[in-house]
Motif scaffolding. Sequence first.
Motif, PDB file in Angstrom:
ATOM      1  N   THR A  37       2.097   0.143 -15.326  1.00 16.88           N
ATOM      2  CA  THR A  37       1.085   1.207 -15.324  1.00 16.88           C
ATOM      3  C   THR A  37       1.612   2.433 -16.061  1.00 16.88           C
ATOM      4  OG1 THR A  37       0.177   0.428 -13.231  1.00 16.88           O
ATOM      5  CG2 THR A  37      -0.326   2.692 -13.846  1.00 16.88           C
ATOM      6  N   ARG A  94     -16.000   4.112 -12.082  1.00 16.85           N
ATOM      7  CA  ARG A  94     -14.925   3.321 -11.470  1.00 16.85           C
ATOM      8  C   ARG A  94     -15.420   2.601 -10.222  1.00 16.85           C
ATOM      9  NH1 ARG A  94     -11.838   7.852 -12.697  1.00 16.85           N
ATOM     10  NH2 ARG A  94     -11.915   8.583 -10.552  1.00 16.85           N
ATOM     11  N   ARG A 121     -15.730  -1.433  -9.660  1.00 15.34           N
ATOM     12  CA  ARG A 121     -15.036  -2.031  -8.523  1.00 15.34           C
ATOM     13  C   ARG A 121     -16.004  -2.839  -7.653  1.00 15.34           C
ATOM     14  NH1 ARG A 121      -9.943   0.769  -5.787  1.00 15.34           N
ATOM     15  NH2 ARG A 121      -9.582   1.205  -7.943  1.00 15.34           N
ATOM     16  N   GLU A 137      -5.297  -2.636  -5.322  1.00 15.41           N
ATOM     17  CA  GLU A 137      -4.055  -3.102  -5.946  1.00 15.41           C
ATOM     18  C   GLU A 137      -3.153  -3.768  -4.904  1.00 15.41           C
ATOM     19  OE1 GLU A 137      -2.212  -2.780  -8.984  1.00 15.41           O
ATOM     20  OE2 GLU A 137      -4.063  -2.375 -10.056  1.00 15.41           O
ATOM     21  N   LYS A 143     -15.793   8.931 -11.829  1.00 19.36           N
ATOM     22  CA  LYS A 143     -15.564   8.351 -10.504  1.00 19.36           C
ATOM     23  C   LYS A 143     -16.649   7.326 -10.167  1.00 19.36           C
ATOM     24  CE  LYS A 143     -14.549   9.424  -5.759  1.00 19.36           C
ATOM     25  NZ  LYS A 143     -14.943  10.106  -4.611  1.00 19.36           N
ATOM     26  N   LEU A 151       0.836  -1.203   0.000  1.00 14.60           N
ATOM     27  CA  LEU A 151       0.000   0.000   0.000  1.00 14.60           C
ATOM     28  C   LEU A 151       0.871   1.253   0.000  1.00 14.60           C
ATOM     29  CD1 LEU A 151      -2.862   1.122   0.046  1.00 14.60           C
ATOM     30  CD2 LEU A 151      -2.779   1.046   2.548  1.00 14.60           C
ATOM     31  N   HIS A 193      -0.306   2.942  -3.286  1.00 13.99           N
ATOM     32  CA  HIS A 193      -1.320   3.947  -2.919  1.00 13.99           C
ATOM     33  C   HIS A 193      -2.723   3.581  -3.407  1.00 13.99           C
ATOM     34  CE1 HIS A 193       2.045   6.421  -1.709  1.00 13.99           C
ATOM     35  NE2 HIS A 193       2.561   6.287  -2.911  1.00 13.99           N
ATOM     36  N   ASP A 194      -2.996   2.283  -3.510  1.00 16.43           N
ATOM     37  CA  ASP A 194      -4.319   1.817  -3.959  1.00 16.43           C
ATOM     38  C   ASP A 194      -4.641   0.549  -3.176  1.00 16.43           C
ATOM     39  OD1 ASP A 194      -6.367   0.373  -5.294  1.00 16.43           O
ATOM     40  OD2 ASP A 194      -5.933   1.389  -7.163  1.00 16.43           O
TER      41      ASP A 194
END
Length: 195
Positions: A92, A122, A126, A47, A119, A39, A43-44
């Motif tokens: 990425t 997305r 998700r 992921e 947004k 993380l 920062h996701d």
Amino acid sequence: MSEQNLEGERLLREMGRGSRAAFEAFYERYAAFVYRVALRMLHDPMEAEDLCHDIFLEAYRTAAQYDRQRGSVEAWLAVKTKSRCMDRLRRTQAKQQREQAADPHPLQGDSVEETVLAKLERETVRNVLNGIPEPQRQAVYGAYFQAKTHRELADIMARPIGTVKSLIRYGLHNLRKQLAETGWYGSGKGGDTRE
């Protein structure tokens, strides 16, 4: 040598002999640590969670490669995690560069409505991804969001390539059905859902 590291080494040895119980104990002991490292770099949260699963599958397959002379179990896991994170970040970045090269004049200054809509889309995708069976989610996410090849996914998931392709196909079918139910894809009736 700390007691925790000795226990980690013992679990790795048992994992190397194929112990599922040792794998579960190893995962429970180190999952939070691996997730924090991932993380911090990615920062996701989604992921990082996905990468965390990959690291533990790799650790299970390569448990015999651990060498205490080169550091603690945590250091071994941290190196694996950082290396995988760097691979993902490079992929990425390369994907973004390809997209920018394909569209050298992107629209500037999206409206607030477009930004909010993007947004929402997305978040919807998700949420729908989280609603399909885990193997399908892992296969679809790996193929479309991480740009992994079928061979890479087969290795990560420890499944034959044919199975991975089927998981992707069924996963996409399930995604389309769920997106149709939310009103984000097709009409829910008229769309082509054949596979």
